[in-house]
Enzyme design. Structure first.
Site, mmCIF file in Angstrom:
data_model
loop_
_atom_site.group_PDB
_atom_site.id
_atom_site.type_symbol
_atom_site.label_atom_id
_atom_site.label_comp_id
_atom_site.label_asym_id
_atom_site.label_seq_id
_atom_site.Cartn_x
_atom_site.Cartn_y
_atom_site.Cartn_z
ATOM 1 N N GLU A 1 -3.688 16.727 7.431
ATOM 2 C CA GLU A 1 -4.538 17.314 6.397
ATOM 3 C C GLU A 1 -6.028 17.084 6.655
ATOM 4 O O GLU A 1 -6.842 17.957 6.435
ATOM 5 C CB GLU A 1 -4.181 16.752 5.018
ATOM 6 C CG GLU A 1 -4.957 17.486 3.953
ATOM 7 C CD GLU A 1 -4.504 17.129 2.560
ATOM 8 O OE1 GLU A 1 -4.371 18.050 1.751
ATOM 9 O OE2 GLU A 1 -4.278 15.943 2.277
ATOM 10 N N ASP A 2 -6.362 15.901 7.103
ATOM 11 C CA ASP A 2 -7.774 15.533 7.144
ATOM 12 C C ASP A 2 -8.436 15.707 8.511
ATOM 13 O O ASP A 2 -9.552 15.272 8.703
ATOM 14 C CB ASP A 2 -7.941 14.069 6.698
ATOM 15 C CG ASP A 2 -7.557 13.894 5.226
ATOM 16 O OD1 ASP A 2 -7.487 14.918 4.539
ATOM 17 O OD2 ASP A 2 -7.341 12.756 4.803
ATOM 18 N N HIS B 1 0.342 9.889 8.060
ATOM 19 C CA HIS B 1 0.572 10.753 6.896
ATOM 20 C C HIS B 1 -0.637 11.577 6.458
ATOM 21 O O HIS B 1 -0.482 12.602 5.816
ATOM 22 C CB HIS B 1 1.146 9.958 5.714
ATOM 23 C CG HIS B 1 0.132 9.236 4.887
ATOM 24 N ND1 HIS B 1 -0.268 7.956 5.148
ATOM 25 C CD2 HIS B 1 -0.579 9.627 3.794
ATOM 26 C CE1 HIS B 1 -1.164 7.583 4.254
ATOM 27 N NE2 HIS B 1 -1.372 8.579 3.419
ATOM 28 N N ASP C 1 1.903 5.424 -0.520
ATOM 29 C CA ASP C 1 0.574 6.031 -0.389
ATOM 30 C C ASP C 1 -0.140 5.956 -1.739
ATOM 31 O O ASP C 1 -1.290 5.529 -1.848
ATOM 32 C CB ASP C 1 0.757 7.491 0.062
ATOM 33 C CG ASP C 1 -0.532 8.286 0.101
ATOM 34 O OD1 ASP C 1 -1.565 7.731 0.523
ATOM 35 O OD2 ASP C 1 -0.499 9.471 -0.295
ATOM 36 N N HIS D 1 -6.599 2.597 5.111
ATOM 37 C CA HIS D 1 -5.625 3.155 4.158
ATOM 38 C C HIS D 1 -4.267 3.369 4.823
ATOM 39 O O HIS D 1 -3.240 2.871 4.346
ATOM 40 C CB HIS D 1 -6.159 4.467 3.583
ATOM 41 C CG HIS D 1 -5.146 5.277 2.836
ATOM 42 N ND1 HIS D 1 -4.512 4.815 1.697
ATOM 43 C CD2 HIS D 1 -4.633 6.521 3.073
ATOM 44 C CE1 HIS D 1 -3.660 5.748 1.268
ATOM 45 N NE2 HIS D 1 -3.715 6.775 2.090
ATOM 46 N N ASP E 1 10.914 -11.648 -23.846
ATOM 47 C CA ASP E 1 10.971 -11.679 -22.382
ATOM 48 C C ASP E 1 9.580 -11.693 -21.758
ATOM 49 O O ASP E 1 9.383 -11.234 -20.650
ATOM 50 C CB ASP E 1 11.786 -10.496 -21.848
ATOM 51 C CG ASP E 1 11.149 -9.154 -22.200
ATOM 52 O OD1 ASP E 1 10.238 -9.132 -23.063
ATOM 53 O OD2 ASP E 1 11.556 -8.141 -21.613
HETATM 54 MN MN MN Z 1 -2.907 8.877 1.907
#
Ligand code: MN
Length: 516
Positions: free
Chosen positions: A75-76, A71, A137, A47, A258
């Site tokens: 957090e993880d 990123h 993300d 990811h 279009d």
């Molecule tokens: Mn992410």
């Protein structure tokens, strides 16, 4: 899975420092996500590396790419902000923390989500790169949404359409907007999605063949007319934007002109107009369908010339003509302004405190012959090797970031209502764009320009006609304020002022006068 090598291959003028920074980010993230898996079963690193690759592909610099790799690290995992700061410095830490959804505090339900959105916009109001990382993300999360538990899919997809698509659109980021829309569409409107599929399926294959044929014959025609350096691309309209249009056209495909489009990218603005002429000689244009967004750019900065033609096979095509720079802007929007230095900005005298991002993007709007001037500019925008510390932030993002809000719920409501669906863009006679809420009056405009202009307002002209001060402004209006030395705010003015800025300044004037 993306590799460091594939990321490096996308970076222009890659330096050894860039390489080192990104490699180090890769090591730290690998450690942070050890043993973690995505819902798809892939290692978590897939990811963050995909996010980094997309950022590199958009032309972002090494620090943004490193932040993209890191990123989700805070957090993880057990990696702390201090670790990131020591190893990567303040700038990367700021970007990572800005993107980080929430620290160690866990909330559940929509409040958590609202609060994190608020944090995101506060961070973005200081550095637009935070939002760019977040959008990318979200794009990868949408591309892998099928693996996410069903009960979560709906919420994520809806949030993507309501917030992220709207943001990407407002920032002029056409490519990511289209991708996000089409990925979210089947989850948010499954029935309508099926309907659109059913309508387009029988014609899709033939349409694509016709489109390719037309593109080739156009290439030939342009070359024969003496055009040297040009590129052509074709596209079939995205399903979500087709759905939006079908709703307005009674679901009648014959009224969609279009569905198929060809883009012609040429060297200069002058060549854009020349190309338009050549195309109209090759194919019959549909009357009243030429749109000159070069002379009159869209509020989000979009520039191109559009025309609709009918080929001898009776295929209806929209042709979009633009320069390389306009093409890049239309695809990446504000992201391209993070790395490209606009030469014009340096020579501009001073920026008023109220100048919007949109205004600064299109300084020559409504100025006659602006396009002629730019044909003499042979120089391409200069690529900055180093990332600027402070990138240009749109006014509306600054406003969200600056304002204190009662609660997270109110914040998101305001965000959606005020900033995405209920804003209009009006213009000064000089062509600067002013971003106002729907229902705004000339006084709101006057105060947005400058408090002295507001206080001295004696009258207003909208599209060259004199109007009274209770006239509501509409999208695209050109507004001119006349001032007089002895004019001043009155109690009555509060009835014709909608923005908090204007109301505050009128009240300030009234109270100071009372006390003096
Ligand atoms: Mn992410």
């Amino acid at each position: 899975m993306m590799t460091l090598k594939s990321i490096f291959s996308k970076i222009r003028d890659l330096t050894s420092e860039d390489k080192e920074l990104i490699t180090q980010a890769h090591q730290v993230a690998t450690e942070a996500h050890k043993g973690q898996k995505r819902y798809s079963g892939e290692p978590y690193m897939s990811h963050v590396l995909d996010v980094a690759f997309k950022l590199a592909d958009m032309g972002m610099g090494a620090k943004t790419i490193a932040a993209g790799i890191l990123h989700d690290s805070i957090e993880d995992s057990s990696i702390s902000s201090d670790d990131i700061q020591t190893q990567f410095g303040d700038e990367v830490l700021f970007l990572v923390e800005g993107v980080t959804k929430l620290g160690s505090v866990r909330y559940y339900g929509s409040d958590r989500h609202n609060e994190s959105l608020r944090k995101l916009f506060v961070a973005t109001s200081r550095d637009i790169r935070v939002l760019i990382i977040k959008l990318v993300d979200r794009l990868h999360n949408m591309q892998t949404l099928e693996y996410v538990p069903v009960q979560k899919q709906q919420r994520i997809a809806r949030e993507t359409l309501e917030i992220y698509v709207a943001v990407a659109h407002r920032l002029g980021m056409g490519r990511i907007r289209k991708e996000l829309e089409d990925l979210a569409f089947p989850y948010v409107y499954p029935k309508e999605y099926e309907q659109v599929l059913k309508l387009t399926k029988p014609i899709r294959k033939r349409s694509e063949e016709e489109l390719e044929k037309a593109r080739k014959s156009l290439q030939k025609g342009l070359a024969e007319a003496g055009l040297r350096d040009f590129h052509t691309y074709s596209r079939v309209k995205g399903l979500y934007s087709l759905f939006q249009k079908l709703k307005r056209r009674d679901w009648d495909m014959d009224r969609i002109h279009d569905f198929l489009a060809i883009r012609v990218v040429v060297d200069s603005v002058e060549e854009c107009y020349r190309t338009l002429g050549i195309i109209h000689e090759i194919w019959r244009p549909m009357p009243g369908r030429v749109k000159d967004y070069i002379a009159f750019p869209k509020p989000n900065g979009y520039r191109s010339i559009h025309t609709t033609v009918i080929t001898p096979n009776r295929t209806i095509l929209e042709i979009q003509i633009r320069t390389e720079e306009m093409h890049h802007d239309a695809e990446y929007g504000i992201a391209s302004h993070v790395i490209y230095k606009d030469e014009q900005q340096g020579t501009k005298a001073s920026e008023s405190e109220n100048q919007t991002w949109f205004g600064s993007l299109i300084p020559s709007l409504f100025r006659p012959f602006a396009w002629r001037e730019s044909t003499h500019e042979k120089k391409k925008p200069e690529l900055l090797v180093k990332e600027p510390h402070k990138s240009r932030i749109p006014q509306w993002i600054q406003e969200i970031g600056d304002t204190e809000h009662d609660g997270a719920g109110a914040f998101v409501d305001e965000l959606k209502q005020d900033f995405f669906t209920h804003r209009i863009f009006v213009f000064t006679p000089e062509g600067d764009v002013v971003d106002l809420p729907v229902g705004a009056y000339p006084l709101d405009f006057a105060y947005a320009i400058h408090s002295e202009i507001g206080d001295g307002t004696s009258g207003a002209k909208v599209n060259s006609k004199l109007v009274s001060l209770d006239t509501e402004l509409k999208n695209g209006d050109i507004v001119e304020i006349t001032t007089q030395k002895n004019a001043h705010p009155t109690q009555k003015w509060l009835d014709f002022a909608k923005t908090s800025l204007a109301r505050r300044r009128i009240r300030t004037y009234l109270t100071t006068k009372k006390n003096s």
